[in-house]
Design an enzyme around this catalytic site. Structure first.
Site, PDB file in Angstrom:
ATOM      1  N   ASP A 133      47.335  68.002  32.358  1.00  0.00           N
ATOM      2  CA  ASP A 133      46.408  68.143  33.475  1.00  0.00           C
ATOM      3  C   ASP A 133      45.646  69.462  33.485  1.00  0.00           C
ATOM      4  O   ASP A 133      44.769  69.647  34.331  1.00  0.00           O
ATOM      5  CB  ASP A 133      47.175  68.042  34.804  1.00  0.00           C
ATOM      6  CG  ASP A 133      48.139  66.876  34.823  1.00  0.00           C
ATOM      7  OD1 ASP A 133      47.671  65.736  34.655  1.00  0.00           O
ATOM      8  OD2 ASP A 133      49.347  67.115  34.968  1.00  0.00           O
ATOM      9  N   ARG A 140      35.076  41.024  11.169  1.00  0.00           N
ATOM     10  CA  ARG A 140      35.738  41.310  12.433  1.00  0.00           C
ATOM     11  C   ARG A 140      35.596  40.122  13.373  1.00  0.00           C
ATOM     12  O   ARG A 140      36.588  39.588  13.859  1.00  0.00           O
ATOM     13  CB  ARG A 140      35.155  42.589  13.053  1.00  0.00           C
ATOM     14  CG  ARG A 140      35.841  43.047  14.316  1.00  0.00           C
ATOM     15  CD  ARG A 140      35.334  44.403  14.781  1.00  0.00           C
ATOM     16  NE  ARG A 140      33.927  44.379  15.156  1.00  0.00           N
ATOM     17  CZ  ARG A 140      33.277  45.445  15.625  1.00  0.00           C
ATOM     18  NH1 ARG A 140      33.909  46.606  15.761  1.00  0.00           N
ATOM     19  NH2 ARG A 140      31.999  45.350  15.953  1.00  0.00           N
ATOM     20  N   LYS A 187      29.648  49.247  27.117  1.00  0.00           N
ATOM     21  CA  LYS A 187      31.081  48.960  27.045  1.00  0.00           C
ATOM     22  C   LYS A 187      31.864  50.263  27.180  1.00  0.00           C
ATOM     23  O   LYS A 187      31.309  51.357  27.049  1.00  0.00           O
ATOM     24  CB  LYS A 187      31.403  48.274  25.717  1.00  0.00           C
ATOM     25  CG  LYS A 187      31.017  49.085  24.483  1.00  0.00           C
ATOM     26  CD  LYS A 187      31.269  48.322  23.203  1.00  0.00           C
ATOM     27  CE  LYS A 187      30.881  49.163  21.995  1.00  0.00           C
ATOM     28  NZ  LYS A 187      31.268  48.526  20.728  1.00  0.00           N
ATOM     29  N   HIS A 232      26.445  42.587  12.881  1.00  0.00           N
ATOM     30  CA  HIS A 232      26.782  44.004  13.073  1.00  0.00           C
ATOM     31  C   HIS A 232      26.943  44.671  11.714  1.00  0.00           C
ATOM     32  O   HIS A 232      27.679  44.179  10.859  1.00  0.00           O
ATOM     33  CB  HIS A 232      28.070  44.144  13.887  1.00  0.00           C
ATOM     34  CG  HIS A 232      28.355  45.551  14.312  1.00  0.00           C
ATOM     35  ND1 HIS A 232      27.572  46.214  15.227  1.00  0.00           N
ATOM     36  CD2 HIS A 232      29.319  46.431  13.939  1.00  0.00           C
ATOM     37  CE1 HIS A 232      28.056  47.432  15.418  1.00  0.00           C
ATOM     38  NE2 HIS A 232      29.109  47.590  14.631  1.00  0.00           N
ATOM     39  N   TYR A 261      53.324  75.251  26.692  1.00  0.00           N
ATOM     40  CA  TYR A 261      54.468  74.662  26.018  1.00  0.00           C
ATOM     41  C   TYR A 261      54.606  75.162  24.586  1.00  0.00           C
ATOM     42  O   TYR A 261      53.627  75.254  23.836  1.00  0.00           O
ATOM     43  CB  TYR A 261      54.338  73.132  25.989  1.00  0.00           C
ATOM     44  CG  TYR A 261      54.368  72.478  27.347  1.00  0.00           C
ATOM     45  CD1 TYR A 261      55.538  72.432  28.088  1.00  0.00           C
ATOM     46  CD2 TYR A 261      53.231  71.882  27.875  1.00  0.00           C
ATOM     47  CE1 TYR A 261      55.581  71.816  29.333  1.00  0.00           C
ATOM     48  CE2 TYR A 261      53.252  71.263  29.120  1.00  0.00           C
ATOM     49  CZ  TYR A 261      54.432  71.237  29.837  1.00  0.00           C
ATOM     50  OH  TYR A 261      54.470  70.627  31.073  1.00  0.00           O
ATOM     51  N   ARG A 319      20.426  47.440  19.104  1.00  0.00           N
ATOM     52  CA  ARG A 319      21.580  47.751  19.954  1.00  0.00           C
ATOM     53  C   ARG A 319      22.152  49.142  19.643  1.00  0.00           C
ATOM     54  O   ARG A 319      23.303  49.265  19.217  1.00  0.00           O
ATOM     55  CB  ARG A 319      22.710  46.733  19.737  1.00  0.00           C
ATOM     56  CG  ARG A 319      22.394  45.291  20.019  1.00  0.00           C
ATOM     57  CD  ARG A 319      23.667  44.437  19.945  1.00  0.00           C
ATOM     58  NE  ARG A 319      24.496  44.756  18.803  1.00  0.00           N
ATOM     59  CZ  ARG A 319      24.378  44.207  17.601  1.00  0.00           C
ATOM     60  NH1 ARG A 319      23.444  43.307  17.360  1.00  0.00           N
ATOM     61  NH2 ARG A 319      25.191  44.558  16.634  1.00  0.00           N
ATOM     62  N   CYS A 325      47.644  71.054  27.998  1.00  0.00           N
ATOM     63  CA  CYS A 325      48.592  70.295  28.814  1.00  0.00           C
ATOM     64  C   CYS A 325      47.975  68.972  29.287  1.00  0.00           C
ATOM     65  O   CYS A 325      46.786  68.716  29.087  1.00  0.00           O
ATOM     66  CB  CYS A 325      49.020  71.123  30.020  1.00  0.00           C
ATOM     67  SG  CYS A 325      49.688  72.745  29.607  1.00  0.00           S
TER      68      CYS A 325
END
Length: 361
Positions: free
Chosen positions: A304, A129, A37, A156, A255, A212, A302
């Site tokens: 990027d 859950r 997942k 779980h 920044y 799992r 930042c």
């Protein structure tokens, strides 16, 4: 091959993944359902699912959403795909046609299954859950068995990765009580409960057919459990130097001017930032590896890009900078600098980071 190269790469080590899967299967004493997942915990669904499906200890793959199930099934790995969260009624027939194993936690969900579906009974043993409470789960399981749809049952653990295992044992007791109350099935029921923490802390669980392990399969475990199994982180993240310049003494970087140069300082700009999953909250703490040396990230991270001190180093645009790797500077360090956990950093690795097969540099 395109000349438009990625600025950042996630290098996936197949040997590390295979080794982790073998170690975890041996400790659990069962085949594994590998959770893939969230883009295989950020490692890349297609790449990880293909590698894992070829492993002899992997029974199948687990996903969290119907679209993930569809994508995993479309890979045609030859291994079953298990959906861990409930689909909508409209999604059920589509997923059943794809062969996806479906979670079931109510009589209404059981009634909605087509005759060719394969179901895994979801039992809520205290996580609160998803799933049916134990008394309800027995009735649901019996109905699934009556229709010949019951392939597996699972629960779980909420705290199997904690030092105190009292509640984990209580959850296991509740789950086994449900299993004991279910009628026989034509094939042995595929019962599974152990996540990575449970595999490491509890080892072999009698009566369980599968395990799992999630984050553990990708190489990470809580500090108090690391001695139980040798695990190797699977992912190394690198980004390219995109610019070199010298910051004059007294000037600031990035920044907010959080870092001020105490002297004329050679600085490299690196093509990765918080939009790629590198945590902005690591500002002021983060370090990277460049030219074999550990160097600080300067100023605020930042969207990027980030900047690093390269004093005394021979660095050119295009050279790789390692953000985290298997040893020495790991995603555990990055998560700690960012005030978060490995799960969040790994699953946050963005689409601009190209996943590639490759060993640690």
């Amino acid at each position: 091959m395109s000349v438009l190269a990625p600025r950042a790469r996630a290098l996936i080590d197949p040997d590390a993944l295979r080794g982790n899967l073998s170690v975890l299967a041996a400790r659990s004493g069962t085949p594994l359902i590998l959770p893939v997942k969230a883009n295989a915990y950020g490692h890349g669904l297609t790449l990880i699912a293909t590698l894992a499906a070829a492993h002899p200890d992997v029974w199948g793959l687990a996903v969290a959403t119907p679209r993930e199930a569809q994508a995993a099934a479309a890979l045609n790995t030859g291994k079953p795909v298990l959906l861990l969260t409930p689909p909508t009624p409209a999604e059920v027939p589509v997923l059943a046609d794809l062969g996806v194993r479906l979670p079931v936690a109510s009589l209404a969900e059981a009634a909605a299954l087509p005759a060719h579906a394969r179901a895994h009974l979801k039992v809520d043993t205290g996580m609160n859950r998803l799933g049916a409470r134990p008394d309800e789960a027995v009735a649901v399981g019996r109905e699934l068995a009556r229709r010949g749809l019951l392939e597996g049952a699972y629960t779980h653990f909420a705290s199997a990765d904690e030092p105190d295992l009292h509640f984990a044992h209580e959850q296991l007791r509740r789950f086994r009580a449900v299993l004991d109350a279910l009628p026989p099935t034509p094939r042995p029921l595929l019962a599974h409960a152990a996540n990575g923490g449970a595999v490491l802390s509890l080892g072999r669980l009698p009566g369980m057919a599968l395990a799992r392990p999630g984050l553990a399969a990708y190489g990470f475990a809580p500090a108090h459990l690391r001695a139980h199994a040798p695990l190797t982180p699977v992912m190394t993240v690198q980004a390219s130097v995109t610019h070199l310049h010298t910051v004059p003494a007294g000037e600031t970087v990035s920044y907010g001017g959080l870092w001020r140069a105490p002297r004329d300082t050679p600085v490299a700009t690196v093509g990765i930032g918080y939009a790629d999953g590198y945590p902005r909250n690591a500002t002021g703490h983060a370090e990277v590896l460049v030219a074999g040396q550990r160097r600080p990230v300067l100023g605020r991270i930042c969207m990027d890009q980030l900047m690093i001190d390269v004093t005394g180093l021979k660095v050119q645009p295009g050279d790789p900078v390692t953000l985290w790797t298997q040893w020495g500077l790991t995603v555990t360090d990055v998560a700690a600098w960012g005030g978060t956990v490995e799960y969040e950093v790994l699953t946050g690795v963005g689409d601009r980071v190209e996943r590639q097969v490759g060993e640690t540099p």
